[in-house]
Scaffold this motif. Structure first.
Motif, PDB file in Angstrom:
ATOM      1  N   LYS A  49       0.821  -1.214   0.000  1.00 44.04           N
ATOM      2  CA  LYS A  49       0.000   0.000   0.000  1.00 44.04           C
ATOM      3  C   LYS A  49       0.855   1.263   0.000  1.00 44.04           C
ATOM      4  CE  LYS A  49      -0.944   0.106   5.023  1.00 44.04           C
ATOM      5  NZ  LYS A  49      -0.101  -1.048   5.379  1.00 44.04           N
ATOM      6  N   SER A  50       1.985   1.238   0.707  1.00 43.36           N
ATOM      7  CA  SER A  50       2.863   2.412   0.707  1.00 43.36           C
ATOM      8  C   SER A  50       3.455   2.635  -0.680  1.00 43.36           C
ATOM      9  CB  SER A  50       3.978   2.255   1.744  1.00 43.36           C
ATOM     10  OG  SER A  50       3.450   2.228   3.057  1.00 43.36           O
ATOM     11  N   THR A  51       3.809   1.552  -1.352  1.00 39.18           N
ATOM     12  CA  THR A  51       4.323   1.651  -2.719  1.00 39.18           C
ATOM     13  C   THR A  51       3.271   2.261  -3.637  1.00 39.18           C
ATOM     14  OG1 THR A  51       5.767  -0.269  -2.409  1.00 39.18           O
ATOM     15  CG2 THR A  51       5.221   0.337  -4.679  1.00 39.18           C
ATOM     16  N   LEU A  52       2.039   1.803  -3.494  1.00 38.13           N
ATOM     17  CA  LEU A  52       0.951   2.332  -4.320  1.00 38.13           C
ATOM     18  C   LEU A  52       0.744   3.823  -4.059  1.00 38.13           C
ATOM     19  CD1 LEU A  52      -1.378   1.984  -6.295  1.00 38.13           C
ATOM     20  CD2 LEU A  52      -2.793   1.169  -4.393  1.00 38.13           C
ATOM     21  N   LEU A  53       0.750   4.228  -2.801  1.00 39.72           N
ATOM     22  CA  LEU A  53       0.581   5.640  -2.465  1.00 39.72           C
ATOM     23  C   LEU A  53       1.735   6.481  -3.005  1.00 39.72           C
ATOM     24  CD1 LEU A  53      -0.744   5.343   1.199  1.00 39.72           C
ATOM     25  CD2 LEU A  53      -2.042   6.099  -0.788  1.00 39.72           C
ATOM     26  N   HIS A  54       2.944   5.964  -2.905  1.00 38.00           N
ATOM     27  CA  HIS A  54       4.111   6.702  -3.411  1.00 38.00           C
ATOM     28  C   HIS A  54       4.045   6.869  -4.926  1.00 38.00           C
ATOM     29  CE1 HIS A  54       6.800   5.760   0.318  1.00 38.00           C
ATOM     30  NE2 HIS A  54       5.859   6.644   0.555  1.00 38.00           N
ATOM     31  N   ILE A  55       3.560   5.868  -5.622  1.00 42.35           N
ATOM     32  CA  ILE A  55       3.402   5.984  -7.078  1.00 42.35           C
ATOM     33  C   ILE A  55       2.299   6.980  -7.410  1.00 42.35           C
ATOM     34  CG2 ILE A  55       2.620   4.737  -9.141  1.00 42.35           C
ATOM     35  CD1 ILE A  55       4.179   2.297  -8.083  1.00 42.35           C
ATOM     36  N   ALA A  56       1.182   6.888  -6.684  1.00 39.49           N
ATOM     37  CA  ALA A  56       0.073   7.820  -6.917  1.00 39.49           C
ATOM     38  C   ALA A  56       0.488   9.256  -6.660  1.00 39.49           C
ATOM     39  CB  ALA A  56      -1.112   7.454  -6.025  1.00 39.49           C
ATOM     40  N   GLY A  57       1.392   9.453  -5.694  1.00 44.69           N
ATOM     41  CA  GLY A  57       1.840  10.791  -5.348  1.00 44.69           C
ATOM     42  C   GLY A  57       3.125  11.224  -6.015  1.00 44.69           C
ATOM     43  N   LEU A  58       3.575  10.466  -7.008  1.00 46.81           N
ATOM     44  CA  LEU A  58       4.746  10.827  -7.822  1.00 46.81           C
ATOM     45  C   LEU A  58       6.049  10.819  -7.045  1.00 46.81           C
ATOM     46  CD1 LEU A  58       3.151  13.810  -9.811  1.00 46.81           C
ATOM     47  CD2 LEU A  58       3.107  11.362 -10.365  1.00 46.81           C
ATOM     48  N   LEU A  59       6.085  10.074  -5.941  1.00 42.26           N
ATOM     49  CA  LEU A  59       7.332   9.901  -5.203  1.00 42.26           C
ATOM     50  C   LEU A  59       8.105   8.686  -5.703  1.00 42.26           C
ATOM     51  CD1 LEU A  59       6.058  10.615  -1.590  1.00 42.26           C
ATOM     52  CD2 LEU A  59       7.609  12.049  -2.926  1.00 42.26           C
ATOM     53  N   ASP A  60       7.436   7.836  -6.464  1.00 43.53           N
ATOM     54  CA  ASP A  60       8.048   6.648  -7.045  1.00 43.53           C
ATOM     55  C   ASP A  60       7.454   6.472  -8.441  1.00 43.53           C
ATOM     56  OD1 ASP A  60       9.530   4.369  -7.382  1.00 43.53           O
ATOM     57  OD2 ASP A  60       8.509   3.192  -5.815  1.00 43.53           O
ATOM     58  N   ASP A  89      -0.519  20.227  -6.022  1.00 45.82           N
ATOM     59  CA  ASP A  89      -1.793  19.504  -6.052  1.00 45.82           C
ATOM     60  C   ASP A  89      -1.867  18.252  -5.198  1.00 45.82           C
ATOM     61  OD1 ASP A  89      -3.194  21.231  -7.792  1.00 45.82           O
ATOM     62  OD2 ASP A  89      -2.141  20.397  -9.519  1.00 45.82           O
ATOM     63  N   VAL A  90      -0.775  17.879  -4.517  1.00 50.69           N
ATOM     64  CA  VAL A  90      -0.776  16.636  -3.743  1.00 50.69           C
ATOM     65  C   VAL A  90      -0.331  16.908  -2.315  1.00 50.69           C
ATOM     66  CG1 VAL A  90       0.086  14.269  -3.591  1.00 50.69           C
ATOM     67  CG2 VAL A  90      -0.191  15.341  -5.843  1.00 50.69           C
ATOM     68  N   GLY A  91      -1.092  16.385  -1.356  1.00 51.22           N
ATOM     69  CA  GLY A  91      -0.703  16.459   0.046  1.00 51.22           C
ATOM     70  C   GLY A  91      -0.474  15.061   0.599  1.00 51.22           C
ATOM     71  N   PHE A  92       0.502  14.922   1.500  1.00 52.90           N
ATOM     72  CA  PHE A  92       0.845  13.620   2.079  1.00 52.90           C
ATOM     73  C   PHE A  92       0.719  13.659   3.595  1.00 52.90           C
ATOM     74  CE2 PHE A  92       3.095  13.550  -1.931  1.00 52.90           C
ATOM     75  CZ  PHE A  92       2.946  12.242  -2.366  1.00 52.90           C
ATOM     76  N   ILE A  93       0.200  12.571   4.154  1.00 49.54           N
ATOM     77  CA  ILE A  93       0.204  12.376   5.600  1.00 49.54           C
ATOM     78  C   ILE A  93       0.731  10.974   5.868  1.00 49.54           C
ATOM     79  CG2 ILE A  93      -1.155  12.279   7.715  1.00 49.54           C
ATOM     80  CD1 ILE A  93      -3.264  13.992   6.323  1.00 49.54           C
ATOM     81  N   TYR A  94       1.640  10.882   6.831  1.00 52.81           N
ATOM     82  CA  TYR A  94       2.227   9.594   7.173  1.00 52.81           C
ATOM     83  C   TYR A  94       1.826   9.187   8.592  1.00 52.81           C
ATOM     84  CZ  TYR A  94       5.065  10.557   3.071  1.00 52.81           C
ATOM     85  OH  TYR A  94       5.470  10.843   1.796  1.00 52.81           O
ATOM     86  N   GLN A  95       2.199   7.970   8.973  1.00 49.57           N
ATOM     87  CA  GLN A  95       1.869   7.472  10.306  1.00 49.57           C
ATOM     88  C   GLN A  95       2.549   8.313  11.380  1.00 49.57           C
ATOM     89  OE1 GLN A  95       2.404   3.252  10.712  1.00 49.57           O
ATOM     90  NE2 GLN A  95       2.279   3.282  12.923  1.00 49.57           N
ATOM     91  N   PHE A  96       3.769   8.757  11.109  1.00 53.08           N
ATOM     92  CA  PHE A  96       4.494   9.622  12.024  1.00 53.08           C
ATOM     93  C   PHE A  96       4.445  11.046  11.476  1.00 53.08           C
ATOM     94  CE2 PHE A  96       6.261   5.359  12.434  1.00 53.08           C
ATOM     95  CZ  PHE A  96       6.152   5.158  13.796  1.00 53.08           C
ATOM     96  N   HIS A  97       4.348  12.007  12.359  1.00 49.41           N
ATOM     97  CA  HIS A  97       4.049  13.370  11.926  1.00 49.41           C
ATOM     98  C   HIS A  97       5.184  14.052  11.160  1.00 49.41           C
ATOM     99  CE1 HIS A  97       6.549  15.036  15.190  1.00 49.41           C
ATOM    100  NE2 HIS A  97       5.967  14.154  15.996  1.00 49.41           N
ATOM    101  N   HIS A  98       6.446  13.747  11.484  1.00 45.59           N
ATOM    102  CA  HIS A  98       7.601  14.335  10.798  1.00 45.59           C
ATOM    103  C   HIS A  98       7.582  15.869  10.819  1.00 45.59           C
ATOM    104  CE1 HIS A  98       8.834  10.401   9.494  1.00 45.59           C
ATOM    105  NE2 HIS A  98       7.729  10.215   8.809  1.00 45.59           N
ATOM    106  N   LEU A  99       7.083  16.458  11.890  1.00 43.26           N
ATOM    107  CA  LEU A  99       7.108  17.914  12.025  1.00 43.26           C
ATOM    108  C   LEU A  99       8.532  18.376  12.321  1.00 43.26           C
ATOM    109  CD1 LEU A  99       3.913  18.391  14.230  1.00 43.26           C
ATOM    110  CD2 LEU A  99       4.111  18.753  11.759  1.00 43.26           C
TER     111      LEU A  99
END
Length: 227
Positions: A49-60, A89-99
């Motif tokens: 699922k992370s791979t799919l999200l990264h592809i959808a968000g142009l990170l991979d 046009d793309v926003g990302f949220i991860y399990q850890f906040h990374h602030l």
């Protein structure tokens, strides 16, 4: 009829491609998200699922298939063009906040706007409005270390929406919180998504949370199936 905000067509992805121990993670993924639609992506750990999200968000990049965002085919686009699309046009949220720990909650939401060319006054006003929408405007001047886990994640939600994206991608956004806090924080996320009218693909293993979204799909053996 307008184009979907996100369209994935025939997406494939393998690791160690062409080698004896090749692992096929995604096998012909087709997915469309309409404007304002909130979709749950349910999958166990390691399912891709992370791979799919990264592809959808142009990170991979996929091995095969196409990715369209707001009607534009991003397949084969330059890194610069992909970065501009992600930023706008793309926003990302991860399990850890990374602030960023040295900056306040408000500043963590202001900074991505400044990087996108927004003036400080406008960026500050939008950051305060987003914090108010998730119920923590009183914590605007606190640094992440002074915030609870739920508050930290709410700030991360606001940061992801700082530049008013059309597409939100979230990978287990409340997976690091206890069940009670997770329920409250997820409710804040859904309220924020609905209030801003963007499309969202949210990965979760929590079927109760998934049931609160418009549609649920499951990633199984590298393919998407209805839940």
């Amino acid at each position: 009829m307008s184009d979907p905000i996100l369209r994935l067509s025939g997406i494939t992805k393998a690791y160690n491609a062409g080698k004896p121990r090749e692992v096929q993670v995604l096998q012909g993924i087709d997915l469309s998200l309409d404007a304002g639609e909130v979709v749950a992506l349910v999958a166990p750990s390691g399912a891709g699922k992370s791979t799919l999200l990264h592809i959808a968000g142009l990170l991979d990049t996929p091995d095969g298939g196409t990715v369209q965002i707001t009607g534009e085919d991003m397949t084969g686009q330059s890194d610069r063009r992909r970065t501009r699309m992600r930023r706008a046009d793309v926003g990302f949220i991860y399990q850890f906040h990374h602030l960023l720990p040295e900056f306040s909650a408000l500043e963590n939401i202001v900074l991505p706007q400044l990087a996108n060319g927004v003036g400080r006054g406008e960026a500050d006003a939008r950051a305060r409005d987003l914090l108010d929408k998730v119920g923590i405007s009183a914590r605007a001047d606190h640094r992440p270390a002074a915030l609870s886990g739920g508050e930290q994640q709410r700030v991360a939600f606001c940061r992801a929406l700082a530049n008013a994206p059309k597409l939100l991608l979230a990978d287990e956004p409340t997976g690091n919180l206890d069940p009670a806090t997770s329920d409250q924080v997820f409710g804040a996320l859904l309220d924020l998504v609905r209030a801003t009218g963007l499309s969202a693909l949210i990965a979760t293993h929590n079927l109760e949370l998934a049931g609160r979204m418009d549609r649920q799909i499951r990633l199984e053996a590298g393919r998407l199936v209805p839940l």
